[in-house]
Design a protein around this motif. Structure first.
Motif, PDB file in Angstrom:
ATOM      1  N   GLU A   5     -28.194 127.244 124.009  1.00 44.70           N
ATOM      2  CA  GLU A   5     -28.342 127.851 122.694  1.00 44.70           C
ATOM      3  C   GLU A   5     -29.775 128.325 122.484  1.00 44.70           C
ATOM      4  N   HIS A   6     -29.938 129.640 122.358  1.00 44.06           N
ATOM      5  CA  HIS A   6     -31.223 130.262 122.012  1.00 44.06           C
ATOM      6  C   HIS A   6     -32.350 129.817 122.947  1.00 44.06           C
ATOM      7  N   ASN A  19     -34.141 134.062 124.289  1.00 45.67           N
ATOM      8  CA  ASN A  19     -33.064 133.784 123.333  1.00 45.67           C
ATOM      9  C   ASN A  19     -31.685 133.843 123.996  1.00 45.67           C
ATOM     10  N   ASN A  21     -28.039 132.657 125.152  1.00 44.91           N
ATOM     11  CA  ASN A  21     -26.912 131.838 124.705  1.00 44.91           C
ATOM     12  C   ASN A  21     -25.776 131.953 125.708  1.00 44.91           C
ATOM     13  N   GLY A  56     -35.050 126.460 121.631  1.00 42.15           N
ATOM     14  CA  GLY A  56     -33.631 126.432 121.939  1.00 42.15           C
ATOM     15  C   GLY A  56     -33.178 125.040 122.322  1.00 42.15           C
TER      16      GLY A  56
END
Length: 236
Positions: A5-6, A19, A21, A56
């Motif tokens: 995630e991120h 970033n 995902n 993240g």
């Protein structure tokens, strides 16, 4: 199984991963493709907990690699692009060393070593020092060691480099066996023909950014995966 995630990692002024995902489910062989320097290895090293990242989160079976790296590492195995093995050890001593770390029982390790070493025709060389191994033999030993503790997630960076066709076929079969038993595979490769035939899903990364992901059919459309990748590489 694996949720990124991120994810962002910066080296100086260079954004290596931007970033990102990605979600890899149990039962999936997930290919990760991109040119040299695109951010593949940085992502994989972050997933397995040997590369710190700037922002993240990464979850393995719902557990944060930041919050509980030991629990995460107990569930996974990692094969880097150039396995750094202890050359002073023999092959069998190295495998027993890895089995000890993951507390694999004597009966389980014996059965698994026999099975996987036989598949890769490595059994006769296990008594020899790793220093005498060819690159291909070291790659095979790294693969056997990764499978010893029956990991739920296996992360590999260019695992087919140095393997002969027979060994490559055995590795593909073993990858599918892991996923058929509820595990998952996340691996990078430059061999797009292999990714197209083997993977359930693929992700394409370019300059640290995820530019396309999904099933192989979704990513490649009516073209080959190689053609789709080259088209994406040519886009600005």
């Amino acid at each position: 199984m694996l949720r990124i995630e991120h994810l962002t990692k910066i080296f100086g002024e260079k954004v290596a991963v931007d970033n990102l995902n990605l979600h890899i489910k149990p039962g999936e062989i997930y290919g990760f493709i991109g040119h040299n320097g695109a951010g593949k290895t940085t992502t994989l090293r972050s997933v397995v907990g040997i590369q710190q990242f700037d922002s993240g989160e990464i979850y393995i079976d719902g557990i944060s690699i930041k919050a509980d790296p030991i629990a995460c590492k107990q569930m996974l195995a990692y094969i880097p692009d150039n396995p750094d093995l202890y050359e002073f050890m023999t092959g069998i001593k190295y495998l027993n060393f890895i089995a000890d770390i993951f507390e694999v029982s004597a009966a389980q390790r014996q059965a698994r070593i026999r099975d996987y070493a036989d598949r890769f025709e490595l059994t006769a060389d296990l008594a020899s020092p790793i220093a005498s191994y060819s690159h291909g033999m070291r790659q095979k030993l790294a693969i056997v060691s990764a499978w010893l503790h029956n990991p739920r997630l296996i992360v590999m960076d260019e695992p087919f480099v140095g393997l002969d066709p027979k060994a490559s076929r055995h590795l593909k079969d073993m990858m599918r066996e892991v996923c058929d038993s509820g595990g998952a595979i996340f691996f990078s490769t430059h061999v797009l023909e292999v990714a197209e035939r083997l993977c359930d899903k693929v992700a394409v990364i370019k300059q640290g950014r995820l530019v396309r992901f999904g099933t192989v059919e979704e990513v490649k459309g009516d073209d080959s995966l190689e053609d789709a990748f080259l088209e994406l590489e040519g886009q600005q």
